[in-house]
Motif scaffolding. Structure first.
Motif, PDB file in Angstrom:
ATOM      1  N   VAL B   6       0.843  -1.200   0.000  1.00 30.81           N
ATOM      2  CA  VAL B   6       0.000   0.000   0.000  1.00 30.81           C
ATOM      3  C   VAL B   6       0.878   1.250   0.000  1.00 30.81           C
ATOM      4  O   VAL B   6       1.846   1.333   0.738  1.00 30.81           O
ATOM      5  CB  VAL B   6      -0.907   0.022   1.257  1.00 30.81           C
ATOM      6  CG1 VAL B   6      -1.637   1.343   1.367  1.00 30.81           C
ATOM      7  CG2 VAL B   6      -1.884  -1.136   1.197  1.00 30.81           C
ATOM      8  N   THR B   7       0.552   2.205  -0.868  1.00 26.73           N
ATOM      9  CA  THR B   7       1.210   3.508  -0.810  1.00 26.73           C
ATOM     10  C   THR B   7       0.423   4.366   0.176  1.00 26.73           C
ATOM     11  O   THR B   7      -0.761   4.612  -0.030  1.00 26.73           O
ATOM     12  CB  THR B   7       1.189   4.174  -2.205  1.00 26.73           C
ATOM     13  OG1 THR B   7       1.773   3.281  -3.134  1.00 26.73           O
ATOM     14  CG2 THR B   7       1.923   5.493  -2.177  1.00 26.73           C
ATOM     15  N   ASP B   8       1.095   4.780   1.250  1.00 31.47           N
ATOM     16  CA  ASP B   8       0.385   5.536   2.281  1.00 31.47           C
ATOM     17  C   ASP B   8       0.030   6.932   1.784  1.00 31.47           C
ATOM     18  O   ASP B   8       0.904   7.764   1.544  1.00 31.47           O
ATOM     19  CB  ASP B   8       1.253   5.630   3.538  1.00 31.47           C
ATOM     20  CG  ASP B   8       0.487   6.282   4.678  1.00 31.47           C
ATOM     21  OD1 ASP B   8      -0.691   6.663   4.467  1.00 31.47           O
ATOM     22  OD2 ASP B   8       1.055   6.411   5.772  1.00 31.47           O
ATOM     23  N   LEU B   9      -1.266   7.183   1.645  1.00 33.34           N
ATOM     24  CA  LEU B   9      -1.719   8.472   1.111  1.00 33.34           C
ATOM     25  C   LEU B   9      -1.474   9.617   2.100  1.00 33.34           C
ATOM     26  O   LEU B   9      -1.518  10.786   1.709  1.00 33.34           O
ATOM     27  CB  LEU B   9      -3.205   8.389   0.759  1.00 33.34           C
ATOM     28  CG  LEU B   9      -3.515   7.418  -0.385  1.00 33.34           C
ATOM     29  CD1 LEU B   9      -5.019   7.204  -0.514  1.00 33.34           C
ATOM     30  CD2 LEU B   9      -2.952   7.930  -1.704  1.00 33.34           C
ATOM     31  N   LEU B  10      -1.251   9.282   3.349  1.00 36.38           N
ATOM     32  CA  LEU B  10      -1.030  10.345   4.334  1.00 36.38           C
ATOM     33  C   LEU B  10       0.430  10.761   4.460  1.00 36.38           C
ATOM     34  O   LEU B  10       0.743  11.711   5.178  1.00 36.38           O
ATOM     35  CB  LEU B  10      -1.586   9.933   5.707  1.00 36.38           C
ATOM     36  CG  LEU B  10      -3.061  10.317   5.910  1.00 36.38           C
ATOM     37  CD1 LEU B  10      -3.971   9.513   5.004  1.00 36.38           C
ATOM     38  CD2 LEU B  10      -3.479  10.175   7.349  1.00 36.38           C
ATOM     39  N   SER B  11       1.325  10.080   3.743  1.00 32.94           N
ATOM     40  CA  SER B  11       2.739  10.422   3.918  1.00 32.94           C
ATOM     41  C   SER B  11       3.054  11.808   3.348  1.00 32.94           C
ATOM     42  O   SER B  11       4.042  12.425   3.734  1.00 32.94           O
ATOM     43  CB  SER B  11       3.642   9.355   3.292  1.00 32.94           C
ATOM     44  OG  SER B  11       3.310   9.186   1.945  1.00 32.94           O
ATOM     45  N   LYS B  12       2.187  12.316   2.480  1.00 31.89           N
ATOM     46  CA  LYS B  12       2.419  13.676   1.964  1.00 31.89           C
ATOM     47  C   LYS B  12       2.323  14.722   3.078  1.00 31.89           C
ATOM     48  O   LYS B  12       2.748  15.856   2.918  1.00 31.89           O
ATOM     49  CB  LYS B  12       1.457  14.008   0.821  1.00 31.89           C
ATOM     50  CG  LYS B  12      -0.025  13.868   1.159  1.00 31.89           C
ATOM     51  CD  LYS B  12      -0.924  14.409   0.068  1.00 31.89           C
ATOM     52  CE  LYS B  12      -1.673  13.422  -0.800  1.00 31.89           C
ATOM     53  NZ  LYS B  12      -2.105  12.159  -0.330  1.00 31.89           N
ATOM     54  N   ASP B  14       3.749  14.365   6.002  1.00 36.92           N
ATOM     55  CA  ASP B  14       4.863  14.183   6.940  1.00 36.92           C
ATOM     56  C   ASP B  14       5.549  15.485   7.344  1.00 36.92           C
ATOM     57  O   ASP B  14       5.831  15.688   8.534  1.00 36.92           O
ATOM     58  CB  ASP B  14       5.893  13.195   6.366  1.00 36.92           C
ATOM     59  CG  ASP B  14       5.362  11.761   6.413  1.00 36.92           C
ATOM     60  OD1 ASP B  14       4.314  11.543   7.066  1.00 36.92           O
ATOM     61  OD2 ASP B  14       5.978  10.877   5.790  1.00 36.92           O
TER      62      ASP B  14
END
Ligand SMILES: Cc1ncc(COP(=O)(O)O)c(C=O)c1O
Lengths: 83, 409
Positions: B6-12, B14
């Motif tokens: 899964v590509t974590d959509l919330l990492s943007k 950070d």
């Protein structure tokens, strides 16, 4: 100064003072990614380009303009259309 | 087939997570995590067990605890239930909603009123619906997020002019095709700096170029103009304003948004404005409270006078103590204190809350031109004693934070 090269050169001059991170400016430099420009600065830059060439660059065009080269193409096109 | 990673959509987010954590690690209170344990009155609450003066609530006219406003809400929840469970255009329009719209028409002296579920949705809906493909929206650079979002949602071309700058507006309007549809969007009061718009100049230019005009009076309703309609009334441009947008979440003292107009075709907007149609209507108690509050605001002359008096006391007092303010004179009921940087702003805010004073902390990109602010909004129910207490605590906080105060010229 309304040919593509002239437009590009002038755009570089307009960006220079806003290039806080002093990244090298080329055709493929991106505003958000490379220069980390915030949206307010981008909108101010748009206003100064509008005034420079007496053209209209609607804000809704901005998402498609990621690099300096793309902006130069768009401005050159708008200037040409104006005649 | 195995699942892909899964590509974590919330990492943007950070960088923002790190920035917020950094702020809190310096030991200051979280400016975006305040919880009101008890609300004692429009001007006082208990926060973390501490008695706190509220100076950042936009509760300008102190209507939240008005006995008539509370009673109207209580009667409506008893008679009509807790919610409508429906859209305004289906099962969600009750007698209470029509009475609220009637109160707005009386308050503004206009022939149409449409109540939305929030002011945010009112701007989102009006801006995106009025201007469509081939039209132009011309907005002030310092416009509220709800106006920018309305622009994003519309299919119109978006043009921005320099804040409150009539010459810049004119220059940009001149570049537009003469026969295109145009909507100029303005605000009476700009909520970040608390400055007001020079509406006569801006509106005259808009009209000269064939544009329709929408004015957001979120922070002007209740205490500008002979009838409290807003800055547009005070400055005498009512005849040239096509649409007025407002909110119930400030002077009215509850929640909700609206647009009023004399346009003969206004009613069709109920069917085509998506943020109006595709959401549930406000609960009966809310619109009943709003209607009562709006009718009381029509004649709240003493409260208006008191609000301006308290505002002048705070503005003058801060200025005299050497704080730098965003406006040289009190233009609205928002007094914004200019801060030098993020760290000092956060420290000052935190020190003030620990001293029992709640104000708003604002920073870019919500603020224009990269400024950091401590924003105070005044209530008609603030007493002189409360304002003086606040002034003392501001001075004390500045000392504790090493904020340099300026000699009066
Ligand atoms: C200028 C302006 N317009 C609209 C709104 C939105 O109002 P509401 O809180 O009702 O969504 C606000 C407040 O947040 C505002 O400051």
């Amino acid at each position: 100064m309304t040919d593509r090269a002239g437009v590009y050169a002038r755009i570089i001059e307009l960006i220079e003072p806003l290039n806080a991170k002093k990244v090298p400016l080329t055709e493929t430099t991106t505003f958000a990614g490379d220069m980390e420009m915030d949206s307010l600065t981008v909108m101010d830059l748009v206003a100064s380009m509008e005034d420079e060439w007496d053209i209209l660059i609607p804000l809704n065009m901005l998402p498609d303009l990621e690099t300096i080269g793309q902006v130069a193409d768009a401005v050159h096109g708008l200037v040409a259309k104006k005649g | 087939m195995p699942n892909l990673p899964v590509t974590d959509l919330l990492s943007k987010f950070d960088p923002l997570i790190a920035e917020h954590a950094g702020l809190l690690s310096s030991g200051i209170r979280d400016p975006f995590g305040i919880v009101m344990d008890k609300v004692l009155s429009p001007t006082e609450a208990i926060i973390k067990g501490q008695h706190t003066i509220l100076l950042g609530t936009y509760n300008y006219m102190g209507m939240t605890f008005d006995p008539d406003v509370v009673a109207a809400g209580q009667a409506a929840i008893r008679d009509y239930g807790a919610g409508t469970t429906g859209s305004r255009v289906l099962n969600g329009t009750y007698q209470t909603h029509k009475e609220c719209e009637a109160a707005l028409m009386d308050f503004y002296g206009m022939s149409h009123a449409m109540v939305f579920s929030t002011g945010y949705q009112a701007n989102l809906g009006m801006v995106s619906t009025l201007a469509g493909k081939g039209d132009f929206i011309i907005l002030d650079a310092d416009s509220h997020a709800s106006i920018y979002d309305g622009c994003k949602m519309s299919n119109a071309d978006i043009v921005r002019f320099r804040h409150n700058d009539a010459a810049d507006l004119e220059k940009r309007l001149k570049r537009l095709p003469a026969d295109a549809g145009k909507l100029v969007v303005l605000e009476g009061v700009y909520s970040m700096l608390g400055d007001i718009a020079p509406l006569p100049e801006l509106v005259a230019i808009a009209k000269a170029h064939g544009a329709m005009v929408l004015v957001d009076e979120a922070h002007g309703m209740g205490f500008f103009g002979p009838n409290g309609r807003g800055v547009y009334e005070e400055q005498g441009v009512a005849d040239d304003v096509d649409f007025v947008v407002g909110t119930f979440s400030k002077s009215v003292g509850t929640v909700g948004g609206f647009c009023v107009s004399n346009h003969p075709k206004f009613e069709i907007l109920r069917l085509v404005c998506r943020p109006y149609t595709f959401t549930a209507s406000l609960p009966p108690a809310v619109v009943a409270s709003a209607a009562t509050s709006i009718r009381k605001l029509m004649t709240a002359h003493d409260k208006r006078a008191r609000l301006w008096e308290a505002t002048r006391r705070l503005h003058g007092g801060l200025k005299a103590r050497g704080f730098r303010l965003a406006t040289q004179t009190p233009e609205s009921a928002i007094v914004s204190v200019l801060m030098p940087d993020q760290e000092t702003t956060a420290l000052m805010w935190s020190t003030l809350i620990n001293l029992g004073v709640y104000v708003n902390m604002s920073r870019p990109p919500a603020t224009p031109a990269g400024v950091f602010l401590l924003r105070c909004s005044i209530c008609a129910l603030h007493s002189d004693a409360q304002i003086d207490t606040v002034l003392g605590r501001f001075e004390q906080a500045a000392q504790m934070c090493g904020l340099a105060l300026h000699e009066m010229a």
